[in-house]
Enzyme design. Structure first.
Site, PDB file in Angstrom:
ATOM      1  CB  SER A 291      -0.894   0.006   1.249  1.00 53.74           C
ATOM      2  OG  SER A 291      -1.528   1.263   1.425  1.00 53.74           O
TER       3      SER A 291
ATOM      4  CE1 TYR B 107      -4.421  -1.965   5.427  1.00 54.29           C
ATOM      5  CE2 TYR B 107      -3.056  -0.071   4.850  1.00 54.29           C
ATOM      6  CZ  TYR B 107      -3.884  -1.109   4.478  1.00 54.29           C
ATOM      7  OH  TYR B 107      -4.180  -1.299   3.147  1.00 54.29           O
TER       8      TYR B 107
END
Length: 266
Positions: free
Chosen positions: A153, A166
């Site tokens: 990401s 995350y």
């Protein structure tokens, strides 16, 4: 004197006769990658916790034996073993692995309130899951001279507040990428794709599928002029899984419509 370099014809089916395993492959970005692989002539084994979404893919694709589904929990090693075995039983070989499965919600509140259980859940699914699938697929990937893609990401590079678990899991995938590329090379190539804002509303299972509600402002803040779609990730995945990227390994590719290169001023 060397021969004149030849013009090589572009291969419109670069993944034909190749089998690609995709975790979290029944919805969203994973489904986009699976469909891109099928469009490039390949076969896919998708793994997902959502059995309903997995079966819906097979029913909608209608590609016969070129696609298979197996329920998969990437955080549990026995589940990963069963899934890899099912793929080999079905197809006989593995030419590519896309580690896409993960917890998508990045916001978990202030760090001082983040429980160890929640932290471990993110790391166990997003990062350990990629490790386990790579570990058990690697013998077959080495036998075929295959390729691995980790779906990380842009949050591996930049953050919003309260996203530590995350961000750490996605940053770990980037590090895992270059480590694996060195260890598994030159036989197996390993790269990472770092998606930005990808709209997946239209790529969910049928009963949850709807058109995304995106404003002009949502699109305009991207230098490319729009929010991304799973197709954008799938196109790059096909390249990284094919022979066309034979000199590319250990790299991270940001696919975010230019957001991470745009200077932001309040």
């Amino acid at each position: 004197m060397p021969k004149t370099p030849a013009i090589t014809a572009y291969d419109h089916q670069p993944l034909r006769k190749r089998v690609v395993l995709i975790t979290g492959g029944a919805q969203g970005v994973g489904r986009g990658i699976a469909q891109a692989v099928l469009g490039a002539g390949g076969s896919v084994m998708i793994g997902d916790l959502d059995v309903q979404a997995g079966h819906a893919c097979l029913e909608e694709w209608k590609v016969g034996e070129r696609a298979a589904f197996g329920q998969l929990d990437v955080s549990r090693e026995p589940s990963v073993r069963r899934w890899i075995k099912a793929a080999l039983d079905q197809f006989g070989a593995i030419h590519g692995l896309v580690n896409n499965a993960g917890i998508a919600d990045p916001n978990r509140g202030p760090l001082e309130e983040l429980s160890l259980e929640s932290w471990n859940r993110y790391i166990g699914t997003n990062l350990t899951g990629a490790f386990l699938c790579s570990k058990h697929a690697m013998p077959s990937l080495k036998a075929s001279g295959g390729a691995v893609i980790h779906i990380a990401s842009t949050r591996a590079l930049q953050s919003e507040p309260d996203t530590e678990a995350y961000a750490a899991s996605k940053g770990g995938l980037v590090a895992l990428t270059h480590a694996m590329a060195v260890s598994a090379g030159p036989v197996v190539r390993v790269n990472a794709i770092l998606p930005g804002w990808i709209s997946t509303d239209a790529w969910k299972k049928p009963q949850e599928r709807h058109q995304p509600k995106l404003s002009r402002k949502d699109h305009a803040q991207h230098p490319a002029g729009r929010v991304g779609t799973p197709d954008d990730i799938g196109s790059l995945a096909v390249y990284l899984l094919s022979d066309a990227s034979g000199f590319v390994t250990g790299q991270r590719f940001v696919v975010d419509g230019g957001m991470t290169i745009k200077m932001q001023y309040a």
